[in-house]
Enzyme design. Sequence first.
Site, mmCIF file in Angstrom:
data_model
loop_
_atom_site.group_PDB
_atom_site.id
_atom_site.type_symbol
_atom_site.label_atom_id
_atom_site.label_comp_id
_atom_site.label_asym_id
_atom_site.label_seq_id
_atom_site.Cartn_x
_atom_site.Cartn_y
_atom_site.Cartn_z
ATOM 1 N N THR A 7 0.814 -1.215 0.000
ATOM 2 C CA THR A 7 0.000 0.000 0.000
ATOM 3 C C THR A 7 0.845 1.261 0.000
ATOM 4 O O THR A 7 1.955 1.278 0.560
ATOM 5 C CB THR A 7 -0.916 0.035 1.243
ATOM 6 O OG1 THR A 7 -1.593 1.286 1.305
ATOM 7 C CG2 THR A 7 -0.116 -0.127 2.533
ATOM 8 N N TYR A 10 -2.274 -0.889 10.065
ATOM 9 C CA TYR A 10 -2.397 -1.586 8.776
ATOM 10 C C TYR A 10 -1.176 -1.331 7.897
ATOM 11 O O TYR A 10 -0.540 -2.270 7.395
ATOM 12 C CB TYR A 10 -3.663 -1.138 8.047
ATOM 13 C CG TYR A 10 -3.641 -1.459 6.574
ATOM 14 C CD1 TYR A 10 -3.653 -2.786 6.138
ATOM 15 C CD2 TYR A 10 -3.576 -0.456 5.615
ATOM 16 C CE1 TYR A 10 -3.604 -3.100 4.792
ATOM 17 C CE2 TYR A 10 -3.542 -0.757 4.264
ATOM 18 C CZ TYR A 10 -3.554 -2.082 3.859
ATOM 19 O OH TYR A 10 -3.488 -2.387 2.517
#
Length: 257
Positions: free
Chosen positions: A62, A85
Amino acid sequence: MSRQRLSEPFEPIDADAVVHLAGLGRVRESFEDPLRYYSVNVGGTLNLLKALEGQRFLLASTAGVYRPSAVALTEESVREPSSPYAATKAAAEDLVAWAARSGRIGATTLRLFNVAGGGDTDTTRVITRAVAVAAGEVPGMEVYGDGTAVRDFVHVRDVATAFVVALEACAVGESAVYNVGATPASVREVLAAVAEVSGRSVDVTWRPAHPGEVRFQRADVSRLLALGWKPAHSSLDEIVRDQWLASAPGSGPGPSR
């Protein structure tokens, strides 16, 4: 490969290449349960790597691993995850890179920016949420700030092509990282595109900006372009139109405004 939980040990995998997409991916949820996120996203990646020997391996990561910047982010930009995350993805990146350096696998990491289009169902994402509001599937959406914050969007079809291109360039014993983004757009531009495509207004409640809100996030994709990748479906209108058609079947595009 059969369906299997990442938390379970894997038998040795007989394949030329493995694309790792599994994991937990909600930023806000990760703050509430960081241990679960580490267990699945890092521990699960470790379990999968233990079953590999001599394969090419692609990790979907990401853009959240980066420190915010006012200029386009390159793969060499500073990593500074701002959520559990993103931190788990940074840890998984390191894990697969070290595994490649040992000669066990070939590693390719794709740092995905805002993937959209194609019937996404996660209404925590801005395009998905705005389309769902226009389709009458959810009652409204909240926007924090003045709507001028810019994000980089890329169609899921172009992401799939990036997977193929990057994996073909991967070799055992080597590791590489590539950004995957295409079209910068502000939240207000997204809302306008949804209204244009659907012919319906998007009900928005405006809230004060979150402290430390990232104002600009743009991908430098020069490295991936050099491999021959080229986004073909990532104009904002096409992303929104595909999401609209997938989310509101039978509705068709609304009148142009």
